[in-house]
Design a protein around this motif. Structure first.
Motif, short mmCIF file in Angstrom:
data_model
loop_
_atom_site.label_atom_id
_atom_site.label_comp_id
_atom_site.label_asym_id
_atom_site.label_seq_id
_atom_site.Cartn_x
_atom_site.Cartn_y
_atom_site.Cartn_z
N MET A 62 8.52 -6.68 -8.27
CA MET A 62 7.62 -5.82 -7.51
C MET A 62 6.62 -5.16 -8.44
O MET A 62 6.53 -3.94 -8.57
N SER A 63 5.83 -5.98 -9.08
CA SER A 63 4.78 -5.50 -10.00
C SER A 63 3.58 -5.00 -9.20
O SER A 63 3.48 -5.26 -7.99
N PRO A 64 2.66 -4.28 -9.84
CA PRO A 64 1.44 -3.85 -9.13
C PRO A 64 0.68 -5.01 -8.51
O PRO A 64 0.12 -4.87 -7.42
N LYS A 65 0.65 -6.17 -9.20
CA LYS A 65 -0.04 -7.33 -8.64
C LYS A 65 0.63 -7.81 -7.35
O LYS A 65 -0.05 -8.18 -6.38
N MET A 66 1.97 -7.81 -7.34
CA MET A 66 2.69 -8.23 -6.14
C MET A 66 2.43 -7.26 -4.99
O MET A 66 2.24 -7.68 -3.84
N CYS A 67 2.44 -5.96 -5.28
CA CYS A 67 2.16 -4.97 -4.24
C CYS A 67 0.75 -5.14 -3.68
O CYS A 67 0.53 -5.05 -2.47
N LEU A 68 -0.21 -5.37 -4.58
CA LEU A 68 -1.59 -5.59 -4.13
C LEU A 68 -1.68 -6.85 -3.28
O LEU A 68 -2.41 -6.88 -2.28
N PHE A 69 -0.93 -7.87 -3.66
CA PHE A 69 -0.91 -9.11 -2.87
C PHE A 69 -0.39 -8.84 -1.46
O PHE A 69 -0.96 -9.32 -0.48
N PHE A 70 0.72 -8.09 -1.36
CA PHE A 70 1.26 -7.75 -0.05
C PHE A 70 0.26 -6.96 0.78
O PHE A 70 0.10 -7.19 1.98
N LEU A 71 -0.41 -6.01 0.13
CA LEU A 71 -1.36 -5.16 0.85
C LEU A 71 -2.53 -5.98 1.38
O LEU A 71 -2.89 -5.89 2.56
N VAL A 72 -3.12 -6.80 0.50
CA VAL A 72 -4.26 -7.62 0.92
C VAL A 72 -3.84 -8.61 2.00
O VAL A 72 -4.56 -8.81 3.00
#
Length: 307
Positions: free
Chosen positions: A131-141
């Motif tokens: 659950m890295s920042p990139k993964m969170c951003l991916f989920f959000l987008v």
């Protein structure tokens, strides 16, 4: 021939929930208080997560975005419903009705939050790497893109439909199934497409979430420890939100009877109750959130004293 494709209906009229003055008064107080509480509660979550560095993690990042979506969704239907309660002529413009009918969705974000809990409970040692920042951003987008596509698909369904006759909706907002039945054309194929687009997606997402939470609960039970009760409490809160959100949606789009009046009462859950319960369940049951709010209140008090 060109005139046949043009809508001559400039507005739609709602029948509302009831004609009883006493019940209308109760609904007004109930809806107004829940809407105000949901907006304030979700705003508190957004500001607390944004301003408190201790909450800069994936779980709270997703929670803050869920609050934003709740505020947007709640503001589409609740203010109009509250303003119309005592009106005899409950009307909405054609464009306003289309906006009601193609409201967004938070399905993907709830799935992302379930995945976050799965990683946190089942793979705690790998949580920060997964659950890295990139993964969170991916989920959000992804959640916003899918929500946008979902709305645009439904917009295509209704934007070119001819509305030339009845314009009365037995509801307090423009839900798509009822709106399609007012069109001056055969909409069976469109109703089937709506069932596929919204009904199957709702049911599929609900089943996926239920299976994921059952798997997580089984993992917690299998590796029971001192923290299992906390995990079960957290999961029960998530399951409550999922059931309250998806229950009415699945009823709207999969119930076989087109004349049922139950759907407009169930819609109140998605309109005002679920956006209110989200901050209650995710905030007042969470020690870290409560501590963060206390720190934020303390900072505000100190700032006022200094100024």
């Amino acid at each position: 021939m060109d005139g046949m494709n043009q809508s001559i209906v400039s507005e739609f009229v709602f029948l509302g929930l009831t004609n009883s003055w006493e019940i209308q008064l109760l609904l007004f107080v109930f809806s107004f208080l829940f809407y105000l509480a949901s907006m304030m509660g979700n705003l508190v979550i957004v500001f607390t997560v944004t301003l408190d560095a201790h909450l800069h993690s994936s779980m709270y990042f997703l929670l803050a975005n869920l609050s934003v979506i709740d505020m947007l969704f709640c503001s589409i239907t609740a203010p109009k419903m509250i303003c119309d309660i005592f009106k005899k002529h409950k009307a909405i413009s054609f464009c306003g009705c289309i906006i009601h009918a193609v409201g967004g969705t938070e399905m993907v974000l709830l799935i992302a939050m379930a995945f976050d809990r799965y990683v946190a409970i089942c793979k705690p040692l790998h949580y920060l790497s997964i659950m890295s920042p990139k993964m969170c951003l991916f989920f959000l987008v992804t959640s916003w893109v899918i929500g946008l596509i979902h709305s645009l698909v439904q917009l295509v369904f209704v934007i070119d439909l001819p509305f030339c006759g009845p314009n009365v909706l037995d509801s307090f907002y423009c839900d798509l199934p009822r709106l399609l039945r007012l069109a001056c054309t055969n909409t069976q194929e469109l109703e089937f497409m709506v069932t596929v687009n919204s009904g199957l997606i709702s049911v599929g997402s609900f089943i996926l979430l239920v299976f994921s939470y059952v798997f997580i609960l089984f993992t917690v039970w299998k590796h029971s420890s001192g923290g299992s009760s906390k995990a079960v409490s957290t999961l029960s809160a998530h399951i409550t939100v999922v059931v309250l959100f998806f229950g009415p949606l699945m009823f709207f789009y999969t119930w076989p009877s087109p004349t049922s009046h139950l759907d407009k009462y169930l819609a109140i859950f998605d309109a005002v109750i679920t956006p209110f319960l989200n901050p209650v369940i995710y905030t007042f049951r969470n020690k870290e959130m409560k501590m963060a709010m206390r720190r934020l209140c303390g900072r505000l008090v100190r700032y006022r004293k200094i100024s």
